[in-house]
Design an enzyme around this catalytic site. Structure first.
Site, PDB file in Angstrom:
ATOM      1  N   LYS A 203       0.848  -1.191   0.000  1.00 37.97           N
ATOM      2  CA  LYS A 203       0.000   0.000   0.000  1.00 37.97           C
ATOM      3  C   LYS A 203       0.881   1.237   0.000  1.00 37.97           C
ATOM      4  CE  LYS A 203      -3.520   2.525   2.499  1.00 37.97           C
ATOM      5  NZ  LYS A 203      -4.555   2.514   3.540  1.00 37.97           N
ATOM      6  N   ARG A 213     -10.629  10.325   1.753  1.00 39.11           N
ATOM      7  CA  ARG A 213     -10.450  10.981   3.053  1.00 39.11           C
ATOM      8  C   ARG A 213     -11.564  11.993   3.293  1.00 39.11           C
ATOM      9  NH1 ARG A 213      -3.845  11.193   2.854  1.00 39.11           N
ATOM     10  NH2 ARG A 213      -3.595   8.922   2.887  1.00 39.11           N
ATOM     11  N   LYS A 226       1.140  10.106   5.526  1.00 42.35           N
ATOM     12  CA  LYS A 226       1.286   8.731   6.014  1.00 42.35           C
ATOM     13  C   LYS A 226       2.569   8.066   5.516  1.00 42.35           C
ATOM     14  CE  LYS A 226      -3.714   8.215   6.617  1.00 42.35           C
ATOM     15  NZ  LYS A 226      -4.898   7.329   6.514  1.00 42.35           N
ATOM     16  N   GLU A 242       7.154  -7.021   1.512  1.00 46.65           N
ATOM     17  CA  GLU A 242       5.868  -6.683   2.145  1.00 46.65           C
ATOM     18  C   GLU A 242       4.867  -7.826   1.942  1.00 46.65           C
ATOM     19  OE1 GLU A 242       4.740  -4.554   4.113  1.00 46.65           O
ATOM     20  OE2 GLU A 242       5.968  -2.761   4.028  1.00 46.65           O
ATOM     21  N   LYS A 257      -2.318  -1.503  -3.713  1.00 43.83           N
ATOM     22  CA  LYS A 257      -3.153  -0.302  -3.658  1.00 43.83           C
ATOM     23  C   LYS A 257      -2.301   0.950  -3.736  1.00 43.83           C
ATOM     24  CE  LYS A 257      -6.177   2.069  -0.463  1.00 43.83           C
ATOM     25  NZ  LYS A 257      -6.588   2.172   0.910  1.00 43.83           N
ATOM     26  N   SER A 283     -10.385   5.729  -4.576  1.00 47.74           N
ATOM     27  CA  SER A 283     -11.310   6.840  -4.783  1.00 47.74           C
ATOM     28  C   SER A 283     -10.855   7.821  -5.865  1.00 47.74           C
ATOM     29  CB  SER A 283     -11.498   7.580  -3.456  1.00 47.74           C
ATOM     30  OG  SER A 283     -10.243   7.973  -2.919  1.00 47.74           O
ATOM     31  N   TYR A 322     -15.323   1.116  -6.399  1.00 50.24           N
ATOM     32  CA  TYR A 322     -16.595   1.838  -6.242  1.00 50.24           C
ATOM     33  C   TYR A 322     -17.481   1.648  -7.468  1.00 50.24           C
ATOM     34  CZ  TYR A 322     -13.890   3.948  -2.516  1.00 50.24           C
ATOM     35  OH  TYR A 322     -13.123   4.131  -1.397  1.00 50.24           O
TER      36      TYR A 322
HETATM   37  C1  PBG Z   1      -6.973   3.886   5.425  1.00 53.92           C
HETATM   38  C2  PBG Z   1      -7.572   3.560   4.117  1.00 53.92           C
HETATM   39  C3  PBG Z   1      -7.438   4.406   3.004  1.00 53.92           C
HETATM   40  C4  PBG Z   1      -8.167   3.810   1.989  1.00 53.92           C
HETATM   41  C5  PBG Z   1      -8.717   2.621   2.466  1.00 53.92           C
HETATM   42  N1  PBG Z   1      -8.319   2.482   3.803  1.00 53.92           N
HETATM   43  C6  PBG Z   1      -6.776   5.704   2.817  1.00 53.92           C
HETATM   44  C7  PBG Z   1      -5.568   6.065   3.510  1.00 53.92           C
HETATM   45  O1  PBG Z   1      -4.651   5.265   3.661  1.00 53.92           O
HETATM   46  O2  PBG Z   1      -5.491   7.215   3.909  1.00 53.92           O
HETATM   47  C8  PBG Z   1      -8.279   4.430   0.627  1.00 53.92           C
HETATM   48  C9  PBG Z   1      -9.460   4.095  -0.174  1.00 53.92           C
HETATM   49  C10 PBG Z   1      -9.679   4.954  -1.344  1.00 53.92           C
HETATM   50  O3  PBG Z   1      -8.981   5.951  -1.620  1.00 53.92           O
HETATM   51  O4  PBG Z   1     -10.624   4.629  -2.062  1.00 53.92           O
HETATM   52  N2  PBG Z   1      -6.863   2.939   6.370  1.00 53.92           N
END
Ligand code: PBG
Length: 334
Positions: A203, A213, A226, A242, A257, A283, A322
């Site tokens: 990730k 967010r 992050k 990982e 991701k 997203s 989505y």
């Molecule tokens: C955080 C989390 C995130 C997403 C899923 N779980 C975002 C982040 O790491 O800030 C992102 C999902 C998306 O952007 O559709 N635990």
């Protein structure tokens, strides 16, 4: 490997199989099916709530009863599973994110409502503290540092809490080292041997999470970024340990991701481990396609299907998206 002896032009005409629809279908190497999708759903407290998310046209924050309706829709479309994410306003957040452990929190209530309505649909729960912390980070924050081992203890408790509510898959998205093994042991100790773990293994610290967010109420509260726990987008080799560690700790499947900008990682992971490999079309990827299509700059349906097919071609076994309902409806129609 897989080298077929090539004839030469004019005996070889690679356009020949592309000349008609029947032939293009016959020669297709990859296929999309509703079976490939986990439908990403954003939750919000209340009843009868369907609240639009500005940066994600067509996606709504759903109250548990509305999420149950979505589950029925998913069932009729042949989508195997939903992935749930909770919106929490600033008032519901605390430094340590205790709401994650509340057996009656939004996630748990939604899981029960959905399982009441559609007992045989798969339910995936995000495991991380960001929907619940007042600083928006996935773990516990102390003196500017996200604590690894202390966070893991909370994630284990969060996993058990969510398993009790009926979730079938725990998906740790926090990127703490060692959390998969701890969650596996914690679930087993509570009798949840059959609850799966899909590890957000590779990730990346990505700008493409922007709309999410906003969707879960973290946008205004997140302090900093992050990058001390999510991966550097510059790195590819690093994805392999990982994934290896998460598999060794008992992950049933792994995830890459975001998706579209990381197809190279999907392919490397699939080739290296031959393990069940999922990809999250996040997203921002959704927002880009919707925005361009709303402007008439591209054909939204075709871009959606092409983006999803690309994940399969890259080696993914399934996709968190989505678009799941929209794409499944289109597949059903055709
Ligand atoms: C955080 C989390 C995130 C997403 C899923 N779980 C975002 C982040 O790491 O800030 C992102 C999902 C998306 O952007 O559709 N635990």
């Amino acid at each position: 490997m897989n080298k077929r002896p090539l004839a030469r032009f004019p005996a070889l005409r690679l356009r020949r199989p592309r000349m008609s629809d029947w032939s293009r279908r016959l020669y297709a190497e990859t296929r999309l099916s509703p079976d490939d999708f986990l439908w990403a759903i954003i939750l919000k407290d209340g009843e009868g709530v369907r609240e639009p998310i500005e940066a994600m046209p067509g996606v709504f924050r759903l109250s548990p009863d509305e999420a149950a309706k979505a589950a029925k829709q998913a069932k009729s479309l042949g989508i195997p599973a939903l992935a749930l994410f909770p919106y929490t306003d600033a008032d519901g957040r605390t430094p340590a994110g205790e709401e994650a452990l509340n057996p009656d929190n939004l996630m748990c209530r939604a899981a029960r409502a959905i399982k009441d309505a559609v007992p045989d649909i798969g339910l995936m729960a995000d495991v991380a503290l960001d929907p619940y912390t007042d600083h928006g980070h996935d773990g516990l924050l102390k003196d500017g540092e996200i604590l690894n081992d202390e966070t893991i203890e909370v994630l284990v408790a969060q996993s058990v809490n969510q398993a009790r509510a009926g979730f079938d898959i725990m998906a740790p998205s926090d990127m703490m080292d060692g959390r998969v093994g701890a969650i596996r042991a914690g679930l087993d100790a509570e009798g949840f041997q059959n609850v799966q773990i899909m590890a957000y293994a590779a990730k990346y610290a990505s700008a493409f999470y922007g709309p999410y967010r906003e969707a879960i109420g973290s946008a205004g509260v997140l302090k900093g970024d992050k990058r001390t726990y999510q991966m550097n987008p510059a790195n590819s080799d690093e994805a392999l340990p990982e994934v290896a560690l998460d598999l060794a700790e008992g992950a049933d499947s792994v995830m890459v991701k975001p998706g579209g900008a990381y197809l190279d990682i999907v392919r490397r992971v699939k080739d290296a481990f031959r393990a069940p490999t999922f990809v999250f079309q996040v997203s921002g990827e959704y927002a880009m396609i919707k925005a361009a299509s709303a402007n008439g700059w591209l054909d939204g349906e075709r871009a959606m299907m092409e983006s999803l097919l690309a994940f399969k071609r890259a080696g993914a076994d399934g996709i968190i998206t989505y678009f799941a309902a929209e794409a499944a409806a289109l597949l059903q129609k055709n």
